[in-house]
Design an enzyme around this catalytic site. Structure first.
Site, PDB file in Angstrom:
ATOM      1  N   LYS A  35       0.927  -1.116  -0.027  1.00 34.43           N
ATOM      2  CA  LYS A  35      -0.196   0.183  -0.103  1.00 34.43           C
ATOM      3  C   LYS A  35       0.867   1.418  -0.415  1.00 34.43           C
ATOM      4  CE  LYS A  35      -3.809   0.953   2.956  1.00 34.43           C
ATOM      5  NZ  LYS A  35      -4.674   0.969   3.817  1.00 34.43           N
ATOM      6  N   GLU A 151     -14.145  12.246  13.522  1.00 35.08           N
ATOM      7  CA  GLU A 151     -14.028  12.711  12.161  1.00 35.08           C
ATOM      8  C   GLU A 151     -15.211  12.191  11.288  1.00 35.08           C
ATOM      9  OE1 GLU A 151     -11.239  13.260   9.522  1.00 35.08           O
ATOM     10  OE2 GLU A 151     -13.390  13.363   8.945  1.00 35.08           O
ATOM     11  N   GLY A 257     -25.878   0.496   5.640  1.00 36.37           N
ATOM     12  CA  GLY A 257     -24.723  -0.485   5.541  1.00 36.37           C
ATOM     13  C   GLY A 257     -23.655   0.938   5.715  1.00 36.37           C
ATOM     14  N   CYS A 260     -19.161   2.155   9.385  1.00 34.25           N
ATOM     15  CA  CYS A 260     -19.397   3.166  10.563  1.00 34.25           C
ATOM     16  C   CYS A 260     -21.494   2.835  11.274  1.00 34.25           C
ATOM     17  CB  CYS A 260     -19.407   4.819   9.859  1.00 34.25           C
ATOM     18  SG  CYS A 260     -18.357   4.597   9.315  1.00 34.25           S
TER      19      CYS A 260
HETATM   20  C1  UGA Z   1     -21.364   7.838   8.301  1.00 30.60           C
HETATM   21  C2  UGA Z   1     -21.660   9.212   9.047  1.00 30.60           C
HETATM   22  O1  UGA Z   1     -22.958   9.644   7.724  1.00 30.60           O
HETATM   23  C3  UGA Z   1     -19.963  10.520   8.805  1.00 30.60           C
HETATM   24  O2  UGA Z   1     -20.660  11.429   9.662  1.00 30.60           O
HETATM   25  C4  UGA Z   1     -19.436   9.603   9.639  1.00 30.60           C
HETATM   26  O3  UGA Z   1     -17.906  10.364   9.823  1.00 30.60           O
HETATM   27  C5  UGA Z   1     -19.188   8.315   9.150  1.00 30.60           C
HETATM   28  O4  UGA Z   1     -20.244   7.599   8.810  1.00 30.60           O
HETATM   29  C6  UGA Z   1     -17.648   7.473  10.237  1.00 30.60           C
HETATM   30  O5  UGA Z   1     -18.104   7.232  11.123  1.00 30.60           O
HETATM   31  O6  UGA Z   1     -16.642   7.032   9.716  1.00 30.60           O
HETATM   32  P1  UGA Z   1     -20.686   6.554   5.910  1.00 30.60           P
HETATM   33  O7  UGA Z   1     -21.096   5.401   6.669  1.00 30.60           O
HETATM   34  O8  UGA Z   1     -19.490   6.940   4.859  1.00 30.60           O
HETATM   35  O9  UGA Z   1     -20.989   7.974   6.589  1.00 30.60           O
HETATM   36  O10 UGA Z   1     -22.103   6.688   5.260  1.00 30.60           O
HETATM   37  P2  UGA Z   1     -23.497   8.292   4.616  1.00 30.60           P
HETATM   38  O11 UGA Z   1     -23.409   8.478   3.888  1.00 30.60           O
HETATM   39  O12 UGA Z   1     -23.437   8.377   6.089  1.00 30.60           O
HETATM   40  O13 UGA Z   1     -25.031   6.400   4.682  1.00 30.60           O
HETATM   41  C7  UGA Z   1     -24.005   5.191   5.744  1.00 30.60           C
HETATM   42  C8  UGA Z   1     -25.110   4.358   5.167  1.00 30.60           C
HETATM   43  O14 UGA Z   1     -26.963   4.784   5.319  1.00 30.60           O
HETATM   44  C9  UGA Z   1     -25.231   3.941   3.704  1.00 30.60           C
HETATM   45  O15 UGA Z   1     -25.552   2.602   3.807  1.00 30.60           O
HETATM   46  C10 UGA Z   1     -26.811   5.025   3.113  1.00 30.60           C
HETATM   47  O16 UGA Z   1     -27.292   4.240   2.296  1.00 30.60           O
HETATM   48  C11 UGA Z   1     -27.682   4.465   4.005  1.00 30.60           C
HETATM   49  N1  UGA Z   1     -28.240   5.729   4.231  1.00 30.60           N
HETATM   50  C12 UGA Z   1     -28.080   7.104   4.503  1.00 30.60           C
HETATM   51  C13 UGA Z   1     -30.094   5.906   3.775  1.00 30.60           C
HETATM   52  O17 UGA Z   1     -30.556   4.184   4.078  1.00 30.60           O
HETATM   53  N2  UGA Z   1     -30.553   6.605   4.039  1.00 30.60           N
HETATM   54  C14 UGA Z   1     -30.311   8.561   3.552  1.00 30.60           C
HETATM   55  O18 UGA Z   1     -31.247   8.984   4.141  1.00 30.60           O
HETATM   56  C15 UGA Z   1     -28.668   8.350   3.824  1.00 30.60           C
END
Ligand code: UGA
Length: 436
Positions: A35, A151, A257, A260
């Site tokens: 990496k 973060e 999913g 996080c």
């Molecule tokens: C999430 C948080 O949004 C970030 O702020 C945080 O920093 C991050 O976790 C972390 O702890 O590292 P992430 O997991 O990358 O980010 O993605 P999201 O956009 O939050 O989506 C998470 C899941 O929720 C996805 O499966 C998405 O499809 C789902 N989701 C999101 C929904 O089903 N409905 C929504 O309205 C929004």
């Protein structure tokens, strides 16, 4: 100012690259030689918009370095950011072994006073332990303090979320640590919320679990909408105008999913239980999500006599669009069920194929067959049924007529509510989505 970053996953790599972009001298450390060699050439091990460009730019101007030699990186650093993973243990607690390993290395090699900044998501109280652990193993007579700096970046928009974050949370126990972190973040020009360490650790979980709760709540309401004849997209729209609720994270679908929300909801539930408290809201959120993921498959199962020998088109594999990550993706639970039921799956994902192949190798299993195709049309051609698992723009752009013309039987189960039910019906597609 010399900054070292431990771990080059989403958190560590993006932070390191963005600090370098702001002009700091940054060294990113990882144990994986391959990496590191890739990153030295400006190749990112993860797909994130804009990341490789910034890596290449800062590699060239000499502000960004990659190494496996942690001694050299940590020895004279002013600040060492820890961004290693805290994966889920079988009991739902967070695995802190990577944090501990880095802390031990830091203790053994630092030769000048420095601030250790924990960016990884860790249970409340972990930073106290990290500080004590480092003190216990310190070799040189130097002062090391630990700060929490959770973060908030989301995958797919990681670089943007870091450079233009809504806020920076810093958790410190001393004025010096607070001032140093404020100085490091000064060039970003972002609002800074400065609190004590344990509060900073809790803010991270409280935010993630609140967003996860919001999603589970919408999924719960969506399921009820189906029973009472309401439409969740209209309901969400009506809710979104209330500023107290907000317009984002109201999309009902196939469940959340990623690396996080699933992990952080379970970790907070575990932390509460450890302290003799039951976090009922978060427990309910976890429960709703686990049934939501396979809800569409269950619906399809009621409709079909068998999946065996049927061509099943799967559109989208990653846990959301904009990433190649499949961790805890709803597609995984569904693919297991589909293959287990004897389906011949033809899956398409613009970015997730490689990672999916590691979980579901191409070819015939004992029951069904797994095949990856390079276009949506190839997946749909002659299919008996189609499942939509990720909201990629090109998947959203498929028209009702394309489903109708390409599929053997136009039967679509959409986990992301991407299409218009009336238009699908008009085109002669039998269409099921969530909460409509
Ligand atoms: C999430 C948080 O949004 C970030 O702020 C945080 O920093 C991050 O976790 C972390 O702890 O590292 P992430 O997991 O990358 O980010 O993605 P999201 O956009 O939050 O989506 C998470 C899941 O929720 C996805 O499966 C998405 O499809 C789902 N989701 C999101 C929904 O089903 N409905 C929504 O309205 C929004």
């Amino acid at each position: 100012m010399k900054i070292a970053v431990a771990g080059t996953g989403y958190v560590g790599l993006v932070a390191g690259v963005c600090f370098a972009e702001k002009g700091y001298d940054v060294t990113c450390v990882d144990i994986d030689e391959k990496k590191i060699a890739m990153m030295r050439q400006g190749i990112s091990p993860i797909y994130e918009e804009g990341l490789e460009e910034l890596m290449q730019k800062n590699n060239e101007r000499g502000t960004l370095h990659f190494t496996t030699d942690y001694v050299d990186a940590y020895r004279d650093a002013d600040a060492i950011f820890i961004g290693v993973g805290t994966p889920e243990m079988p009991d739902g607690s967070a695995n802190l072994s990577y944090i501990a390993a880095v802390s031990r290395q830091i203790a053994e090699v630092v030769e000048k006073d420095c601030l250790v900044v924990v960016k990884s998501t860790v249970p409340v109280g972990t930073n106290d332990k990290v500080e004590q652990f480092i003190k216990d193993f310190l070799v040189h007579d130097v002062k090391v303090e630990v700060a929490s700096n959770p973060e908030f970046l989301a995958q797919g928009t990681a670089v943007h979320d870091t450079l233009y974050a809504a806020r920076i949370i810093i958790g410190t126990q001393s004025r010096e640590a607070e001032e140093l972190l404020k100085k490091i973040y000064e060039p970003f020009g972002l609002p800074i919320v400065s609190v004590k360490r344990r509060s900073a650790e809790m803010i991270k979980y409280a935010c993630n679990d609140f967003l996860a709760l919001k999603i589970s709540y919408m999924n719960d309401i969506a399921n009820l909408c189906e029973l009472v004849g309401a439409d969740i997209t209209d309901v969400a729209k009506g809710m979104s105008y209330d500023e107290r609720i907000g317009a984002r994270f109201l999309n009902a679908g196939i469940g959340f999913g990623g690396s996080c929300f699933p992990k952080d909801t379970k970790a907070l539930k575990f932390l509460a239980r450890e302290h003799g408290y039951q976090l009922k809201t978060v427990e309910a959120c976890v429960d709703v999500n686990s049934t939501q993921k396979t809800r569409l498959f269950m619906k399809a199962k009621e409709r079909m006599i068998t999946f065996s020998g049927l061509k099943v088109a799967v559109l989208g594999l990653t846990f959301k669009s904009g990433t190649d990550d499949l961790r805890e993706a709803p597609s995984i639970d569904n693919l297991k069920l589909l293959l287990g039921a004897g389906a011949d799956v033809y899956a398409y994902d613009p970015k997730g194929e490689e990672r999916a192949k590691a979980l579901f190798p191409e070819g015939k299993t004992e029951e069904g067959t797994m095949k990856y195709v390079s276009s949506i049309t190839e997946a749909l051609k002659g299919a008996n049924i189609c499942f939509v698992f990720t909201e990629w723009a090109e998947i959203k752009a498929v028209t009702p007529e394309e489903f109708k013309e390409n599929m053997h039987t136009p039967l679509v189960y959409d986990g992301r509510n991407l299409y218009h039910p009336a238009k699908m019906k008009e085109a002669g597609v039998e269409y099921y989505s969530i909460g409509r």
